[in-house]
Write a protein that holds these residues in place. Structure first.
Motif, PDB file in Angstrom:
ATOM      1  N   GLU A  43      56.231  77.094 -28.783  1.00  0.00           N
ATOM      2  CA  GLU A  43      57.646  76.782 -30.249  1.00  0.00           C
ATOM      3  C   GLU A  43      57.941  74.861 -29.009  1.00  0.00           C
ATOM      4  N   LEU A  44      58.377  74.633 -27.935  1.00  0.00           N
ATOM      5  CA  LEU A  44      59.007  73.666 -28.121  1.00  0.00           C
ATOM      6  C   LEU A  44      57.261  72.055 -27.853  1.00  0.00           C
ATOM      7  N   GLU A  45      56.708  72.902 -27.897  1.00  0.00           N
ATOM      8  CA  GLU A  45      55.708  71.961 -28.427  1.00  0.00           C
ATOM      9  C   GLU A  45      55.399  71.935 -30.017  1.00  0.00           C
ATOM     10  N   ARG A  46      55.562  73.166 -30.614  1.00  0.00           N
ATOM     11  CA  ARG A  46      55.354  72.965 -31.729  1.00  0.00           C
ATOM     12  C   ARG A  46      56.373  72.091 -32.412  1.00  0.00           C
ATOM     13  N   ARG A  47      57.355  72.114 -31.942  1.00  0.00           N
ATOM     14  CA  ARG A  47      58.389  71.173 -32.591  1.00  0.00           C
ATOM     15  C   ARG A  47      58.364  70.306 -32.796  1.00  0.00           C
ATOM     16  N   ARG A  48      57.965  69.747 -31.098  1.00  0.00           N
ATOM     17  CA  ARG A  48      57.495  68.391 -31.049  1.00  0.00           C
ATOM     18  C   ARG A  48      56.887  67.630 -32.036  1.00  0.00           C
ATOM     19  N   PHE A  49      55.374  68.841 -32.716  1.00  0.00           N
ATOM     20  CA  PHE A  49      54.251  67.595 -32.837  1.00  0.00           C
ATOM     21  C   PHE A  49      54.444  68.180 -34.727  1.00  0.00           C
ATOM     22  N   ARG A  50      55.669  68.715 -35.088  1.00  0.00           N
ATOM     23  CA  ARG A  50      56.023  69.741 -36.335  1.00  0.00           C
ATOM     24  C   ARG A  50      55.075  68.480 -37.333  1.00  0.00           C
ATOM     25  N   TYR A  51      56.371  67.205 -37.100  1.00  0.00           N
ATOM     26  CA  TYR A  51      55.771  65.979 -38.004  1.00  0.00           C
ATOM     27  C   TYR A  51      55.384  65.408 -37.615  1.00  0.00           C
ATOM     28  N   LEU A  52      54.203  65.027 -36.715  1.00  0.00           N
ATOM     29  CA  LEU A  52      53.480  64.230 -36.083  1.00  0.00           C
ATOM     30  C   LEU A  52      52.933  63.292 -37.254  1.00  0.00           C
ATOM     31  N   ASP A  53      51.698  64.012 -38.091  1.00  0.00           N
ATOM     32  CA  ASP A  53      51.216  63.485 -38.751  1.00  0.00           C
ATOM     33  C   ASP A  53      52.067  61.995 -39.653  1.00  0.00           C
ATOM     34  N   GLN A  54      53.596  62.563 -39.722  1.00  0.00           N
ATOM     35  CA  GLN A  54      54.256  61.564 -40.458  1.00  0.00           C
ATOM     36  C   GLN A  54      54.601  60.429 -40.168  1.00  0.00           C
ATOM     37  N   VAL A  55      54.172  60.405 -39.273  1.00  0.00           N
ATOM     38  CA  VAL A  55      55.147  59.585 -38.289  1.00  0.00           C
ATOM     39  C   VAL A  55      53.383  58.126 -37.406  1.00  0.00           C
ATOM     40  N   THR A  56      52.374  59.075 -38.333  1.00  0.00           N
ATOM     41  CA  THR A  56      51.584  58.343 -37.176  1.00  0.00           C
ATOM     42  C   THR A  56      50.909  56.501 -37.440  1.00  0.00           C
ATOM     43  N   SER A  57      51.537  56.444 -38.660  1.00  0.00           N
ATOM     44  CA  SER A  57      51.202  54.627 -39.150  1.00  0.00           C
ATOM     45  C   SER A  57      52.334  53.682 -39.363  1.00  0.00           C
ATOM     46  N   ALA A  58      53.084  54.369 -36.847  1.00  0.00           N
ATOM     47  CA  ALA A  58      53.640  53.259 -37.139  1.00  0.00           C
ATOM     48  C   ALA A  58      52.958  52.253 -36.321  1.00  0.00           C
ATOM     49  N   ARG A  59      53.716  51.456 -36.290  1.00  0.00           N
ATOM     50  CA  ARG A  59      53.582  50.342 -35.738  1.00  0.00           C
ATOM     51  C   ARG A  59      54.033  49.823 -34.349  1.00  0.00           C
ATOM     52  N   CYS A  60      55.127  50.118 -34.109  1.00  0.00           N
ATOM     53  CA  CYS A  60      55.708  50.121 -32.675  1.00  0.00           C
ATOM     54  C   CYS A  60      56.728  51.105 -32.666  1.00  0.00           C
ATOM     55  N   ALA A  61      56.554  51.829 -31.462  1.00  0.00           N
ATOM     56  CA  ALA A  61      57.759  52.641 -31.747  1.00  0.00           C
ATOM     57  C   ALA A  61      58.254  52.752 -29.911  1.00  0.00           C
ATOM     58  N   LEU A  62      59.236  53.285 -30.201  1.00  0.00           N
ATOM     59  CA  LEU A  62      59.847  53.738 -29.084  1.00  0.00           C
ATOM     60  C   LEU A  62      60.711  55.402 -28.765  1.00  0.00           C
ATOM     61  N   ILE A  63      59.955  55.093 -27.525  1.00  0.00           N
ATOM     62  CA  ILE A  63      60.303  57.043 -27.469  1.00  0.00           C
ATOM     63  C   ILE A  63      61.075  56.683 -26.264  1.00  0.00           C
ATOM     64  N   LEU A  64      62.010  58.058 -26.602  1.00  0.00           N
ATOM     65  CA  LEU A  64      63.583  58.106 -25.388  1.00  0.00           C
ATOM     66  C   LEU A  64      63.359  58.561 -24.824  1.00  0.00           C
ATOM     67  N   GLY A  65      63.443  58.919 -23.502  1.00  0.00           N
ATOM     68  CA  GLY A  65      63.357  60.407 -22.309  1.00  0.00           C
ATOM     69  C   GLY A  65      61.852  61.264 -22.618  1.00  0.00           C
TER      70      GLY A  65
ATOM     71  N   SER B 262      63.405  70.520 -36.049  1.00  0.00           N
ATOM     72  CA  SER B 262      62.387  69.623 -35.597  1.00  0.00           C
ATOM     73  C   SER B 262      63.307  68.586 -36.514  1.00  0.00           C
ATOM     74  N   GLU B 263      63.133  67.451 -36.914  1.00  0.00           N
ATOM     75  CA  GLU B 263      63.690  67.001 -38.095  1.00  0.00           C
ATOM     76  C   GLU B 263      63.023  65.164 -37.930  1.00  0.00           C
ATOM     77  N   LEU B 264      63.070  64.764 -39.527  1.00  0.00           N
ATOM     78  CA  LEU B 264      62.788  63.159 -39.672  1.00  0.00           C
ATOM     79  C   LEU B 264      64.001  62.551 -40.291  1.00  0.00           C
ATOM     80  N   TRP B 265      63.967  61.908 -39.611  1.00  0.00           N
ATOM     81  CA  TRP B 265      65.476  61.010 -40.399  1.00  0.00           C
ATOM     82  C   TRP B 265      64.307  59.177 -40.678  1.00  0.00           C
ATOM     83  N   ARG B 266      65.854  58.586 -41.950  1.00  0.00           N
ATOM     84  CA  ARG B 266      64.975  57.227 -41.726  1.00  0.00           C
ATOM     85  C   ARG B 266      66.113  56.520 -41.630  1.00  0.00           C
TER      86      ARG B 266
END
Ligand SMILES: C[S@@+](CC[C@H](N)C(=O)[O-])C[C@H]1O[C@@H](n2cnc3c(N)ncnc32)[C@H](O)[C@@H]1O
Length: 200
Positions: free
Chosen positions: A21-43, A194-198
């Motif tokens: 289930e945690l995997e499902r949460r992490r990937f829930r909105y993955l397809d909405q962020v794949t056009s990013a050019r420069c990402a910062l992943i913390l922890g 799972s959340e997506l913020w702007r």
């Protein structure tokens, strides 16, 4: 908090406690962020998210973690192409201003109390470009789940020295720093989100 000691076992402990289930949460909105050019992943921990993200996007990524062992696992899994690893504390490591169009924090905000979350959100706001997205997976605490959350904090206190003892709600803090919630989905009767913020 030092996750070195539990780094290798982390994934299996997670599967034992929560299945996939945690995997499902992490990937829930993955397809909405794949056009990013420069990402910062913390922890990001052992790099499972980073690995899948890079396979779906052309972004370059800065991955910051305070656990050297977690970063090592991440590098073993993902390699160095398009990923730079930095060992440090998200609250103090230098971040170039207006540099990132995507921030990712999965099960990371729960390592901070409200004051730490405020400092983190302020730093991220400065490091993010206008319109940047922030992808989050996190625990929530519906009443019935209080013993589960207490048990998780006890586990991390004993194994990693985590000092935070209660789950702080990051949502009002993100709003106060100019982020707006675009999407959210909860599961396990409200325990996981799972959340997506702007950044507006
Ligand atoms: C609970 S684990 C979550 C790992 C992974 N993101 C996941 O989805 O399971 C928290 C991660 O954040 C890292 N971490 C905790 N506090 C940190 C801080 N202040 N700065 C940077 N990394 C930190 C830990 O080393 C660990 O890898």
């Amino acid at each position: 908090m030092n996750c070195d000691r539990i780094a290798r076992a982390y994934r299996w402990l997670e599967y034992a406690a929560f299945g996939r289930e945690l995997e499902r949460r992490r990937f829930r909105y993955l397809d909405q962020v794949t056009s990013a050019r420069c990402a910062l992943i913390l922890g990001d921990g052992d790099g499972r998210f980073l690995s899948r993200f890079l396979s779906r996007s052309h972004a370059s990524v800065d991955s910051i973690d305070s656990s050297a062992r977690m970063l090592e696992l991440c590098r073993e899994r993902v390699g160095n192409e398009r990923a730079a690893y930095r060992h440090g504390d998200a609250l103090s490591v230098p971040l170039a201003p207006s540099s990132y169009d995507l921030i990712v924090t999965h099960f990371f905000l729960d390592c901070f109390d409200s004051s730490g979350l405020g400092r983190l959100a302020a730093r991220i706001r400065t490091a993010a470009c206008p319109g940047a997205l922030w992808l989050i997976s996190e625990f929530r605490q519906p009443l019935w789940a209080a013993p589960i959350i207490r048990g998780l904090y006890l586990f991390f206190r004993v194994t990693t020295g985590l000092r935070v003892t209660r789950l702080a709600d990051h949502r009002p803090i993100l709003r106060a720093h100019g982020f707006s919630l675009l999407r959210e989905e909860t599961s396990w009767r409200g325990l996981l989100a799972s959340e997506l913020w702007r950044l507006s």
